[in-house]
Design an enzyme around this catalytic site. Structure first.
Site, PDB file in Angstrom:
ATOM      1  N   ASP A  66       8.934 -17.632   1.634  1.00 55.82           N
ATOM      2  CA  ASP A  66       8.720 -18.425   0.431  1.00 55.82           C
ATOM      3  C   ASP A  66       7.210 -18.594   0.279  1.00 55.82           C
ATOM      4  OD1 ASP A  66       8.963 -20.227  -1.651  1.00 55.82           O
ATOM      5  OD2 ASP A  66       8.997 -21.925  -0.296  1.00 55.82           O
ATOM      6  N   THR A  99       6.997 -18.390  -6.498  1.00 50.23           N
ATOM      7  CA  THR A  99       5.736 -18.849  -5.917  1.00 50.23           C
ATOM      8  C   THR A  99       4.922 -17.673  -5.389  1.00 50.23           C
ATOM      9  OG1 THR A  99       7.062 -19.338  -3.980  1.00 50.23           O
ATOM     10  CG2 THR A  99       6.401 -21.170  -5.329  1.00 50.23           C
ATOM     11  N   THR A 100       5.602 -16.631  -4.932  1.00 46.99           N
ATOM     12  CA  THR A 100       4.866 -15.443  -4.464  1.00 46.99           C
ATOM     13  C   THR A 100       4.342 -14.661  -5.669  1.00 46.99           C
ATOM     14  OG1 THR A 100       6.622 -15.342  -2.824  1.00 46.99           O
ATOM     15  CG2 THR A 100       4.990 -13.628  -2.731  1.00 46.99           C
ATOM     16  N   ASP A 401      14.922 -23.597  -3.518  1.00 50.29           N
ATOM     17  CA  ASP A 401      14.512 -22.662  -4.569  1.00 50.29           C
ATOM     18  C   ASP A 401      15.656 -22.395  -5.544  1.00 50.29           C
ATOM     19  OD1 ASP A 401      12.063 -22.521  -3.545  1.00 50.29           O
ATOM     20  OD2 ASP A 401      12.006 -20.368  -3.210  1.00 50.29           O
TER      21      ASP A 401
END
Length: 533
Positions: A66, A99-100, A401
């Site tokens: 994550d 988020t990546t 998530d």
């Protein structure tokens, strides 16, 4: 980097720009540092992404892919690189997923900015055109999106499982995705449908079993055992539950005190008084018909003494002690009762009602389940199981998530294809738009469009495919008008991604692009770092 060549003919002041060396160096250092951070998380993008093992100074180990977690735990010292960490945090707050992606896009944009700067384009011009391009990109994405209804549970589950597929626990996505959807749908308030507070979904982690044993509990779960000291009940039907914030123990003064007792009669009187005091309290509690007590953790003195536990057990009252202070709000909301701060206020109308309160043994410990709550508030509890702490923590993060993804869909009810499809489409449309613009702007927008190809490129690269041929083929498909063509990582080829059920909420993509551009524009505008001692 090519040395900036002073133009021979200074036709117009604005188009070419020669800055003094120091400012270029600072800007370059910032960009290089920020790109290093982006490259660190790039390999963990997508369903076939690698995982990172983070070993902290205290010796604990975290395994995750994550992006927000990885960057959060990284010790980043360079100020510009810190901005990328903040960037992934803000994406985590806005959308929860992607988020990546957001960091990778920012890294690619910075790479393009470096080459534009080396051609002598002024940073402000780059910054403004990036802003225009990002606004245009959001419009393009919105035009591609497919509306979705909340009643359409299938679509919600598809998007949740897409989010879970890139996690370590991807093999359990068939179980966790419906669970996340049901959890969010059960806390959505019909009166205010676009507000979902994820604090209403409590995740309780318990070691033992496998992730398969994860379940959604309609009710409350405490990761504690009932206090057994005096043989009190461990299961109560038709429970009347009180949440109390006072102590059932003999009163003490608030300062350090010492009582000097000179003979036995006085000692007996003290003990007798204590006993009567506690009995009086317990009679008041029993009089309201209460048979389950949740006692808040107390710092100053013992919340319950052995004596009071003995009497409570005699009165057939089940006791759960040491309830954390920050859980009180969640508990009272779920049970639909009020916390009681003083014994004088102990009344029947402040109690919560439930069908059954029982202690269940799970793994190596025990938990207390409260089920069948009457007039239950809009909350829900997920009990996550796992074979070791690493898997448990990662399962919790992945579940978070997935919950965020469903929340995004509740807030903004549009779906968009995944698998690199929207990025390639954006890249194509922005490239076409760049041809219409004039001057430096068209250059900058074209590089913005090229930068977006990093997502499909990285997806293909992480899956072990040939990135160049895959991205070229993708461009070709999109040029022929297949808007939803994307990389199918499992089959290793390009398919229509919407039919493969790889979807993500529109909010994840739009916020990723706007936040990344904002961050890059800030880094571009910095031309000096001043350290203050």
């Amino acid at each position: 980097m090519a040395a900036p060549v002073a133009p021979l003919v200074r036709s117009s002041k604005t188009e070419s720009y020669v800055d003094n060396k120091r400012k270029d160096d600072i800007r370059q250092a910032n960009i290089v540092a920020a790109r290093a951070v982006a490259d660190a998380v790039r390999t963990s993008l997508g369903p076939k992404g690698m995982d990172k093992m983070i070993s902290t100074a205290s010796g604990e180990v975290i395994i995750t892919n994550d992006g927000a977690t990885i960057l959060n735990k990284m010790e980043v010292l360079q100020p510009a690189a810190k901005m990328l960490v903040e960037l992934s945090k803000s994406q985590d707050i806005v959308a929860g997923d992607g988020t990546t992606t957001v960091v990778v896009i920012a890294g690619a944009l910075l790479k393009q900015c470096l080459s534009l700067l080396s051609h002598g384009i002024h940073p402000t011009i780059i910054s403004d055109s990036l802003h225009k391009a990002s606004i245009k990109a959001v419009d393009v994405l919105t035009a591609m999106a497919v509306p979705v209804e909340l009643s359409d549970r299938e679509s919600l589950i598809k998007s949740a499982s897409t989010s879970l597929n890139s996690k370590v626990v991807s093999q359990y996505s068939t179980l966790l995705a419906p669970l996340a959807v049901d959890a969010v749908l059960s806390v959505v308030d019909p009166a205010k449908p676009d507000l979902v507070d994820l604090r209403d979904v409590k995740i309780v982690k318990k070691l033992g079993g496998t992730v398969d044993d994860t379940e959604l509990v309609k009710g409350l779960v405490f990761d504690k055992k009932v206090s057994h000291t005096a043989g009190g009940p461990t299961r109560v039907e038709n429970a009347k539950i009180a949440v109390i914030q006072f102590q059932i123990s003999p009163p003490k003064t608030d300062i350090e005190q010492s009582i000097v007792v000179s003979d036995y009669t006085q000692m007996d009187r003290i003990l007798k008084e204590e006993r009567n005091y506690i009995l009086g309290m317990i009679k008041k509690i029993k009089a309201t018909g209460c048979n389950v007590l949740l006692i808040q953790k107390s710092i100053l003195r013992d919340a319950v003494t052995d004596l009071s536990l003995h009497y409570l057990a005699k009165a057939k009252i089940l006791v759960i002690k040491d309830v954390e202070r920050d859980e009180i709000e969640f508990i009272t909301k779920t049970l639909n009762c009020l916390p009681i701060a003083n014994i004088e206020h102990f009344r029947a109308e402040k109690l919560g009602f439930a069908d059954c309160v029982e202690e269940v043994s799970l793994g190596d410990g025990k938990i207390v389940k409260i089920t069948g709550i009457k007039d239950m508030g809009r909350t829900t509890t997920v009990l996550v199981r796992g074979s070791n702490m690493l898997v448990l923590d990662e399962a919790e993060r992945s579940l978070h998530d997935a919950l965020c993804v469903v929340r995004c869909l509740v807030n903004k009810r549009f779906l968009i294809a995944g698998g690199g499809a929207p990025e390639i489409e954006l890249s194509r449309q922005l490239g076409a738009w760049a041809k219409v613009l004039q001057g430096m702007e068209s250059y900058c927008v074209r590089s913005f469009a090229e930068a977006l190809e990093v997502i499909p490129y990285t997806l293909a690269e992480n899956a072990g495919l040939n990135p160049i041929s895959i991205v070229t083929e993708l461009r070709n498909r999109h040029a022929q008008g297949e808007i939803n063509a994307g990389i199918n990582v499992r089959k290793g080829q390009i398919t229509n991604i919407l039919e493969e059920n790889v979807v993500q909420p529109l909010l994840v993509s739009t916020s990723a692009i706007t936040l990344a551009t904002e961050c890059v524009r800030m880094i571009l505008k910095i031309d000096d770092i001043v350290t203050v001692r």
